[in-house]
Design a protein around this motif. Structure first.
Motif, PDB file in Angstrom:
ATOM      1  N   ARG A 164       0.846  -1.188   0.000  1.00 48.38           N
ATOM      2  CA  ARG A 164       0.000   0.000   0.000  1.00 48.38           C
ATOM      3  C   ARG A 164       0.889   1.249   0.000  1.00 48.38           C
ATOM      4  O   ARG A 164       0.701   2.164  -0.801  1.00 48.38           O
ATOM      5  CB  ARG A 164      -0.896  -0.011   1.244  1.00 48.38           C
ATOM      6  CG  ARG A 164      -2.183   0.798   1.106  1.00 48.38           C
ATOM      7  CD  ARG A 164      -3.035   0.643   2.354  1.00 48.38           C
ATOM      8  NE  ARG A 164      -2.335   1.131   3.534  1.00 48.38           N
ATOM      9  CZ  ARG A 164      -2.300   2.418   3.893  1.00 48.38           C
ATOM     10  NH1 ARG A 164      -2.944   3.317   3.189  1.00 48.38           N
ATOM     11  NH2 ARG A 164      -1.643   2.792   4.966  1.00 48.38           N
ATOM     12  N   GLU A 165       1.905   1.253   0.884  1.00 49.13           N
ATOM     13  CA  GLU A 165       2.822   2.395   0.932  1.00 49.13           C
ATOM     14  C   GLU A 165       3.509   2.591  -0.410  1.00 49.13           C
ATOM     15  O   GLU A 165       3.659   3.710  -0.885  1.00 49.13           O
ATOM     16  CB  GLU A 165       3.890   2.183   2.014  1.00 49.13           C
ATOM     17  CG  GLU A 165       3.409   2.617   3.383  1.00 49.13           C
ATOM     18  CD  GLU A 165       4.364   2.193   4.476  1.00 49.13           C
ATOM     19  OE1 GLU A 165       5.557   1.990   4.183  1.00 49.13           O
ATOM     20  OE2 GLU A 165       3.901   2.044   5.611  1.00 49.13           O
ATOM     21  N   ASP A 166       3.920   1.481  -1.014  1.00 51.19           N
ATOM     22  CA  ASP A 166       4.587   1.535  -2.324  1.00 51.19           C
ATOM     23  C   ASP A 166       3.689   2.174  -3.366  1.00 51.19           C
ATOM     24  O   ASP A 166       4.120   3.008  -4.150  1.00 51.19           O
ATOM     25  CB  ASP A 166       4.916   0.115  -2.801  1.00 51.19           C
ATOM     26  CG  ASP A 166       6.352  -0.216  -2.485  1.00 51.19           C
ATOM     27  OD1 ASP A 166       6.992   0.615  -1.817  1.00 51.19           O
ATOM     28  OD2 ASP A 166       6.803  -1.290  -2.898  1.00 51.19           O
ATOM     29  N   SER A 167       2.404   1.755  -3.371  1.00 52.39           N
ATOM     30  CA  SER A 167       1.516   2.278  -4.412  1.00 52.39           C
ATOM     31  C   SER A 167       1.230   3.763  -4.192  1.00 52.39           C
ATOM     32  O   SER A 167       1.088   4.519  -5.146  1.00 52.39           O
ATOM     33  CB  SER A 167       0.223   1.458  -4.507  1.00 52.39           C
ATOM     34  OG  SER A 167      -0.424   1.499  -3.273  1.00 52.39           O
ATOM     35  N   ILE A 168       1.207   4.192  -2.914  1.00 48.83           N
ATOM     36  CA  ILE A 168       1.031   5.622  -2.648  1.00 48.83           C
ATOM     37  C   ILE A 168       2.228   6.388  -3.198  1.00 48.83           C
ATOM     38  O   ILE A 168       2.080   7.398  -3.891  1.00 48.83           O
ATOM     39  CB  ILE A 168       0.880   5.879  -1.126  1.00 48.83           C
ATOM     40  CG1 ILE A 168      -0.418   5.259  -0.621  1.00 48.83           C
ATOM     41  CG2 ILE A 168       0.908   7.372  -0.827  1.00 48.83           C
ATOM     42  CD1 ILE A 168      -0.585   5.300   0.888  1.00 48.83           C
ATOM     43  N   LEU A 169       3.429   5.846  -2.907  1.00 50.79           N
ATOM     44  CA  LEU A 169       4.653   6.492  -3.402  1.00 50.79           C
ATOM     45  C   LEU A 169       4.662   6.545  -4.924  1.00 50.79           C
ATOM     46  O   LEU A 169       4.996   7.559  -5.536  1.00 50.79           O
ATOM     47  CB  LEU A 169       5.895   5.723  -2.931  1.00 50.79           C
ATOM     48  CG  LEU A 169       6.345   5.999  -1.505  1.00 50.79           C
ATOM     49  CD1 LEU A 169       7.522   5.096  -1.161  1.00 50.79           C
ATOM     50  CD2 LEU A 169       6.760   7.462  -1.362  1.00 50.79           C
ATOM     51  N   GLU A 170       4.273   5.415  -5.526  1.00 48.93           N
ATOM     52  CA  GLU A 170       4.259   5.305  -6.988  1.00 48.93           C
ATOM     53  C   GLU A 170       3.324   6.369  -7.580  1.00 48.93           C
ATOM     54  O   GLU A 170       3.674   7.060  -8.535  1.00 48.93           O
ATOM     55  CB  GLU A 170       3.779   3.893  -7.367  1.00 48.93           C
ATOM     56  CG  GLU A 170       3.728   3.593  -8.863  1.00 48.93           C
ATOM     57  CD  GLU A 170       5.108   3.600  -9.511  1.00 48.93           C
ATOM     58  OE1 GLU A 170       6.101   3.363  -8.794  1.00 48.93           O
ATOM     59  OE2 GLU A 170       5.190   3.882 -10.726  1.00 48.93           O
ATOM     60  N   ALA A 171       2.139   6.512  -6.956  1.00 52.58           N
ATOM     61  CA  ALA A 171       1.170   7.504  -7.437  1.00 52.58           C
ATOM     62  C   ALA A 171       1.757   8.907  -7.332  1.00 52.58           C
ATOM     63  O   ALA A 171       1.628   9.718  -8.249  1.00 52.58           O
ATOM     64  CB  ALA A 171      -0.116   7.394  -6.622  1.00 52.58           C
ATOM     65  N   LYS A 172       2.444   9.140  -6.200  1.00 51.12           N
ATOM     66  CA  LYS A 172       3.055  10.460  -6.003  1.00 51.12           C
ATOM     67  C   LYS A 172       4.104  10.718  -7.078  1.00 51.12           C
ATOM     68  O   LYS A 172       4.202  11.812  -7.627  1.00 51.12           O
ATOM     69  CB  LYS A 172       3.727  10.524  -4.624  1.00 51.12           C
ATOM     70  CG  LYS A 172       2.778  10.895  -3.508  1.00 51.12           C
ATOM     71  CD  LYS A 172       3.580  11.226  -2.259  1.00 51.12           C
ATOM     72  CE  LYS A 172       2.668  11.439  -1.074  1.00 51.12           C
ATOM     73  NZ  LYS A 172       3.347  11.161   0.182  1.00 51.12           N
ATOM     74  N   ARG A 173       4.892   9.680  -7.357  1.00 47.84           N
ATOM     75  CA  ARG A 173       5.982   9.818  -8.333  1.00 47.84           C
ATOM     76  C   ARG A 173       5.400  10.150  -9.714  1.00 47.84           C
ATOM     77  O   ARG A 173       5.879  11.024 -10.414  1.00 47.84           O
ATOM     78  CB  ARG A 173       6.772   8.512  -8.406  1.00 47.84           C
ATOM     79  CG  ARG A 173       8.264   8.717  -8.240  1.00 47.84           C
ATOM     80  CD  ARG A 173       8.988   7.395  -8.193  1.00 47.84           C
ATOM     81  NE  ARG A 173       8.926   6.771  -6.872  1.00 47.84           N
ATOM     82  CZ  ARG A 173       8.625   5.499  -6.663  1.00 47.84           C
ATOM     83  NH1 ARG A 173       8.357   4.695  -7.678  1.00 47.84           N
ATOM     84  NH2 ARG A 173       8.604   5.023  -5.451  1.00 47.84           N
ATOM     85  N   LYS A 174       4.336   9.421 -10.073  1.00 51.09           N
ATOM     86  CA  LYS A 174       3.698   9.627 -11.380  1.00 51.09           C
ATOM     87  C   LYS A 174       3.200  11.060 -11.493  1.00 51.09           C
ATOM     88  O   LYS A 174       3.397  11.732 -12.499  1.00 51.09           O
ATOM     89  CB  LYS A 174       2.524   8.658 -11.555  1.00 51.09           C
ATOM     90  CG  LYS A 174       2.946   7.344 -12.138  1.00 51.09           C
ATOM     91  CD  LYS A 174       1.744   6.572 -12.653  1.00 51.09           C
ATOM     92  CE  LYS A 174       2.146   5.181 -13.070  1.00 51.09           C
ATOM     93  NZ  LYS A 174       1.141   4.195 -12.679  1.00 51.09           N
TER      94      LYS A 174
END
Ligand code: HEC
Length: 179
Positions: A164-174
């Motif tokens: 979940r943390e990874d996907s939040i980070l990924e979304a932020k990065r995008k």
């Protein structure tokens, strides 16, 4: 000579050898001492460090006594986290995904191995020696803290949380890339 004599001789040989070594150690020439700092001194350094652990730091369960865990955590985060991760589980040291081992496992189950690796490293495996970088008192705290790190793989719950943390980070990065 008789067979019996040889039998006795073979049985007594190790004992005689032991006595001979004992006599040699007691009466032997002490001028052969390794000079501190000489090339031959490295072994002595390892011996001293390992003996210190066994005689002064470990209780009968192999746990480090007298460590300041808070200071150990700070030092771990500063020195070890970059490679081993927040909780020591970034690297699986067994290289076997079915039977993973982390530095928390090693610190808890095999304190001498942990202590040796932190002090002297292993160039073949890419672990640095810290004996000249980190003072002894700080190493004690790191070792004590490392024994409290998780020893088992992520539970399903922990893995879900990490994802979940990874996907939040990924979304932020995008999002950042689109701007
Ligand atoms: C630059 C990266 C790096 C840093 C920083 C680092 N290590 Fe390591 N460490 C490694 C590597 C690489 C290995 C070997 C991994 C392997 O064999 O798969 C290792 C292995 C170990 C092992 C061996 C464990 C075992 O069971 O075999 C211990 C113990 C260890 N490190 C402790 C520490 C401690 C304590 C610190 C902080 C003081 C630290 N390491 C900092 C890279 C690092």
């Amino acid at each position: 000579m008789e067979w019996n004599f040889w039998k006795k001789f073979v049985c007594a040989a190790p004992v005689l050898y032991g006595v001979a070594i004992g006599v040699d150690l007691c009466l032997g020439d002490s001028s052969e001492k390794v000079l501190p700092g000489s090339a031959a001194d490295t072994l002595t350094l390892v011996d001293k460090r390992m003996a210190y652990l066994v005689y002064n730091l470990l209780d009968s369960n192999g746990m480090i006594v007298g460590a300041d865990l808070q200071r150990g955590e700070d030092l771990f985060m500063r020195n070890c986290r970059p490679c081993h991760g927040d909780d020591g589980r970034r690297m699986n040291l067994s290289h076997d995904m079915w039977h993973p081992r982390y530095i928390g496992t090693t610190a808890h189950d095999e304190a001498p191995t942990f202590w040796y690796m932190m002090n002297f490293g292993d160039s073949a495996r890419g672990m640095l020696p810290y004996i000249d970088e980190i003072p002894l008192s700080e190493m004690i705290d790191i070792a004590g803290f490392a024994q409290t790190l998780p020893r088992h793989p992520w539970s399903a719950q922990e893995a879900a949380e990490a994802m979940r943390e990874d996907s939040i980070l990924e979304a932020k990065r995008k999002k950042a890339n689109q701007q």
